[in-house]
Design an enzyme around this catalytic site. Structure first.
Site, short mmCIF file in Angstrom:
data_model
loop_
_atom_site.label_atom_id
_atom_site.label_comp_id
_atom_site.label_asym_id
_atom_site.label_seq_id
_atom_site.Cartn_x
_atom_site.Cartn_y
_atom_site.Cartn_z
N ASP A 1 -6.54 14.56 3.89
CA ASP A 1 -5.66 14.07 2.83
C ASP A 1 -5.11 15.27 2.07
OD1 ASP A 1 -4.33 12.37 1.17
OD2 ASP A 1 -6.08 11.71 0.04
N GLU B 1 5.46 9.65 3.48
CA GLU B 1 5.66 8.50 2.59
C GLU B 1 7.11 8.29 2.17
OE1 GLU B 1 3.30 6.52 -1.18
OE2 GLU B 1 2.48 8.19 -0.04
N LYS C 1 4.54 5.90 5.64
CA LYS C 1 3.72 5.37 4.55
C LYS C 1 4.57 4.58 3.57
CE LYS C 1 0.16 7.54 2.44
NZ LYS C 1 -0.52 8.67 1.75
N THR D 1 -0.03 1.90 2.06
CA THR D 1 -0.85 2.62 1.10
C THR D 1 -0.90 1.91 -0.25
OG1 THR D 1 -1.23 4.83 0.16
CG2 THR D 1 1.06 4.08 0.32
N PHE E 1 -7.72 1.97 -1.14
CA PHE E 1 -8.15 3.06 -2.02
C PHE E 1 -9.52 2.77 -2.62
CE2 PHE E 1 -4.19 5.64 -3.31
CZ PHE E 1 -3.67 5.56 -2.03
#
Length: 308
Positions: A17, A89, A125, A149, A171
């Site tokens: 990440d 993203e 994303k 996400t 998350f």
């Protein structure tokens, strides 16, 4: 002794990440993920200076295009040192506009393809809003695979599975943060609400034979990672990967197919929005996450605009 990182890799795909390809080269993950906040940090790394300057050429003053080009350029560099895929993203400010998400996703894929990188090495994303999920559903039908996400609720996970998205990123740490602040408890082990959320989603997907990949994200400590050992994938920051590599204790697999899960569900838009409304944590963290990414997107574009 075998490190916990090597033990984890036996049953979970480890994803980095970060947008720092030097860190990625060091920790050697299979895949990597980026987001506007990570790209903003990457823009401050001296090694990226030339990339940053190259991305603003021929953009005709379009900071959004320059930002997409920078995201793709970072993705290209990362793909040189990983065997798998990069997640890039879509602008978080488009999270409530299905058509705009589709348009931006197509541009990202086009930029990658112009660079000689096939869509089989990229995940787009998208925030797990109702509109984002609908965009992902269409992209998947086109052969463009997606990573949904900012996923905090079971309703979001249900809708993503029904839409046939390739991967979700529930998350963990941000859920933990919310409950710790709300209740004053420092949750550990299996009592961690973030761990419980991902475990519930994982068991639901496996029990109902959904092919969508579950990739736990946003970790605050090693214990959260250890509690989700066995999850399809885990995207972990380089510093926590380093800590796993330095720990030689025994790592027990916690998640595996075959456990009981809830019956298959299908949500209409109204049902999805009501379930989201009823989940204060998910509603607050989704909104907060979109705002944070939007602000970092604006900072990145301002940095690029100054170079245009």
């Amino acid at each position: 002794m075998t490190s916990k990182l090597e033990q984890l890799k036996q049953f979970t795909t480890v994803v980095a990440d970060t947008g720092d390809f030097e860190a990625i080269a060091r920790v050697k993950p299979v895949d990597a993920t980026t987001n506007p906040s990570l790209l903003l940090k990457a823009a401050a790394i001296p090694a990226y200076a030339d990339l940053l300057n190259a991305c603003v050429s021929d953009c005709k003053g379009d900071a959004g295009l320059a930002s997409d080009r920078f995201g793709v350029a970072v993705g290209q560099e990362i793909l040189k040192v990983i065997p798998g895929r990069i997640s890039t993203e879509v602008d978080a400010r488009l999270s409530f506009d299905t058509d705009a998400v589709l348009k931006r996703a197509h541009r990202l894929i086009e930029l990658y393809e112009k660079a000689g990188i096939g869509r089989d090495r990229v995940l787009i994303k998208i925030a797990s809003t109702w509109e984002g999920i609908r965009a992902a559903e269409k992209l998947e039908r086109e052969g463009i695979q997606t990573n949904l996400t900012l996923l905090f609720s079971f309703a979001q996970a249900v809708a993503c599975a029904e839409a046939g998205v390739f991967l979700i990123s529930p998350f963990v740490g941000r859920i933990y943060d919310w409950y710790k602040k709300a209740n004053g408890n420092d949750y550990t082990g299996a009592d961690d609400p973030g761990v419980q959320s991902v475990t519930r989603i994982y068991n639901y997907y496996k029990a109902n034979d959904y092919k969508t990949v579950v990739m736990g994200a946003s970790f605050r400590n090693l214990n959260q990672i250890e509690q989700l050992a066995g999850c399809d994938r885990l995207t972990i920051s380089p510093d926590l990967i380093d800590k796993l590599a330095a720990d030689t204790g025994k790592l027990e697999r916690k998640l595996a197919p075959g456990h009981a899960g809830e019956a298959r569900q299908s949500l209409t838009e109204a049902q999805f929005r009501w379930a989201s409304n009823e989940d204060a944590m998910a509603t607050e963290k989704l909104a907060e996450g979109i705002r944070q990414f939007a602000r970092d997107q604006e900072k990145l574009e301002a940095l690029l605009q100054a170079k245009l």
